[in-house]
Enzyme design. Structure first.
Site, short mmCIF file in Angstrom:
data_model
loop_
_atom_site.label_atom_id
_atom_site.label_comp_id
_atom_site.label_asym_id
_atom_site.label_seq_id
_atom_site.Cartn_x
_atom_site.Cartn_y
_atom_site.Cartn_z
N GLU A 182 0.82 -1.22 0.00
CA GLU A 182 0.00 0.00 0.00
C GLU A 182 0.86 1.27 0.00
O GLU A 182 0.86 2.04 0.97
CB GLU A 182 -0.96 -0.01 1.20
N GLU A 376 -5.50 -8.24 -1.20
CA GLU A 376 -6.17 -8.07 0.10
C GLU A 376 -7.63 -7.72 -0.15
O GLU A 376 -7.93 -6.86 -0.98
CB GLU A 376 -5.57 -6.94 0.93
#
Ligand code: BG6
Length: 477
Positions: A182, A376
């Site tokens: 991320e 995810e």
């Protein structure tokens, strides 16, 4: 009823991160990391945002990463359960400080390297492909103290050495890599995303964008090294994704939603297309921000772009230009969003939006025309063990089923997706809150927020459900 057809060899599985699963925070000579200083409770949020006051764990605080779910000692048992579900892939991260306790030591630690060798051997024994994130929210603390972490250009070289060490060591075992988890998180939770700590008077944005540049160059160098060292491997980037909706069709709202998405997309634009887009150059200029670059940086970024776009998706976001609507911004969420009246929220206030998943996937593919990897997704929820000693997590099954169907729809649009690794297939500690109570797993772990419990593992109802999805390659959705 639509029958969803997933590509042959689709990588079904789950995803975990070192500091949220391993524990053993000082074992094998591991150094302290940023994650080891994130306590549970009130002080956590401040620290995640970059207000760290001490470089040592504090007396009287509870630090969930120190033991986590003890994957460090129990990985064989856990991997056997993943294998029973039929996992084709496990995404996990390597803790930099297990390999280089200070982040920039002369020699890597054999014990740390061996630990991951053992984990990869165990996975491969069960035909599970390791998907490895090089850096998932745990910078060696020494680098934060001595260098100011990613605000300092020196981190690029330290990371390059670390990345090359991993690539050389695991070249025969790991064929799927990812650089920074991320990467856009450093703009939202700077300590988590990049180990950034601020002092009074600091120009936060300037520091964040400079740190982002350093991570982008480091990422390009890791891509370069991966292609040289393991020509048959793939290496990707990783974005915390989630489309931003305009609250109304008022053009100003639409423009604002687009700008919000671009705040995140620009990083992947660099990693995937190889250059800073014009809109971010304009943003920097208009905000008096300057990114210091060295000769050769731009060429590196241009030449060494990623092979796939990895991303997480938990929900969509919404924005508005109306001050009244802006008052509904939900707090405690990583990405600020106004309340979307069409969506329900999770127990932690995260919007649940399966359709938004489809939209996000389509947008990413339209934008980059590159292979995607959903690394995810999932629902953090409170699970209760009933009188029969079971966890009937129908809400989780419902969330996942709806999301998987939307992914199936996107695949029918022609989007190429490498795989799907749901977040926390076994309960692990939460990143934002540090809680165990926020569970994502198909496997329950007996541990509470205060660290009490046997750490025993138990299958939830979703275990067999996911097993069946994998066994039929999604056909029973
Ligand atoms: C992502 C992170 O932001 O979301 C994970 O990559 C994290 O590390 C996950 O755990 C879910 O967030 P949380 O706060 O529910 O654990």
């Amino acid at each position: 009823m639509t029958k969803y057809v997933f590509p042959e060899g689709f990588l079904w599985g789950g995803a975990i991160a070192a500091y949220q699963a391993e524990g053993g925070y000082l074992e094998g000579g591991k150094g302290l990391t940023t994650a080891d200083l994130m306590p549970i409770g009130q002080k956590r949020w401040d620290i995640l945002m970059g207000n760290l006051t001490s470089f040592k764990p504090q007396e009287g605080e509870f630090y969930p990463s120190h033991e986590a779910i003890d994957f460090y000692h129990r990985y064989k048992e856990d991997i056997a359960l993943f294998a029973e579900m039929g996992f084709k892939a496990l995404r996990l991260s390597i803790s930099w400080a297990r390999i280089f306790p200070n982040g920039n030591d002369e020699q890597p630690k054999e014990e740390g390297l061996k630990f991951y060798d053992d984990v990869f051997n165990e996975l491969l024994k069960h035909d599970i492909q390791p998907v490895v994130t090089m850096s998932h929210f745990d910078v060696p603390l020494y680098l934060v103290k001595e260098y100011g972490s990613w605000s300092n250009r020196k981190l690029i070289q330290f990371f390059e050495t670390y990345a090359k060490t991993l690539l050389n060591r695991y070249k025969n075992k790991v064929k799927y890599w990812m650089t920074f988890n991320e990467i856009n998180m450093l703009l939202h939770m700077p300590f988590v995303g990049a180990g950034l700590v601020f002092k009074e008077g600091d120009n936060m944005l300037q520091i964040q964008y400079q740190a982002a540049h350093h991570q982008l160059v480091a990422s390009a160098l890791a891509v370069k090294a991966c292609h040289e060292i393991i020509p048959d491997a793939m290496i990707g980037c990783m974005l915390a994704a989630g489309v931003t909706y305009p609250y109304t069709c008022k053009p100003d709202d639409v423009q604002k939603a687009m700008d919000k998405d671009r705040e995140s997309y620009f990083l992947v634009d660099v990693q995937s297309r190889g250059e800073y887009p014009g809109y971010v150059k304009r943003f920097l200029k208009e905000n008096n921000l300057t990114i210091e670059m060295e000769a050769g940086d731009e060429e590196l970024l241009k030449k060494h772009t990623v092979d796939y776009i990895g991303f997480s998706y938990y929900g969509s976001r919404a924005t508005s230009t109306d001050p009244e609507i802006l008052k509904t911004i939900t707090s405690g969420n990583v990405f600020s969003s106004v309340e979307n009246p069409f969506l329900e929220n999770s127990e932690w206030g995260w919007p649940i939006d399966a359709k938004g998943f489809r939209i996000t996937i389509n947008q990413l593919y339209d934008r980059y025309q590159k292979l995607l990897f959903v690394v995810e997704n999932g629902l953090g929820a409170i699970d209760v063990i009933n009188s029969e000693g079971e966890v009937n997590d129908d809400y989780r099954i419902d969330y996942l089923r709806k999301h998987l169907k939307e992914m199936g729809e996107a695949i029918q649009d022609g989007v190429e997706i490498l795989g799907y690794t749901s977040w926390g297939p076994i309960d692990i500690i939460s990143n934002t809150t540090g809680e165990m109570k926020k569970r994502y797993g198909y496997i329950y772990v007996d541990k509470d927020n205060d660290g009490n419990g046997t750490l025993n593992r138990m299958k939830k109802k979703s275990f067999d459900w996911y097993k069946n999805i994998i066994a039929t390659n999604g056909a029973v959705l």
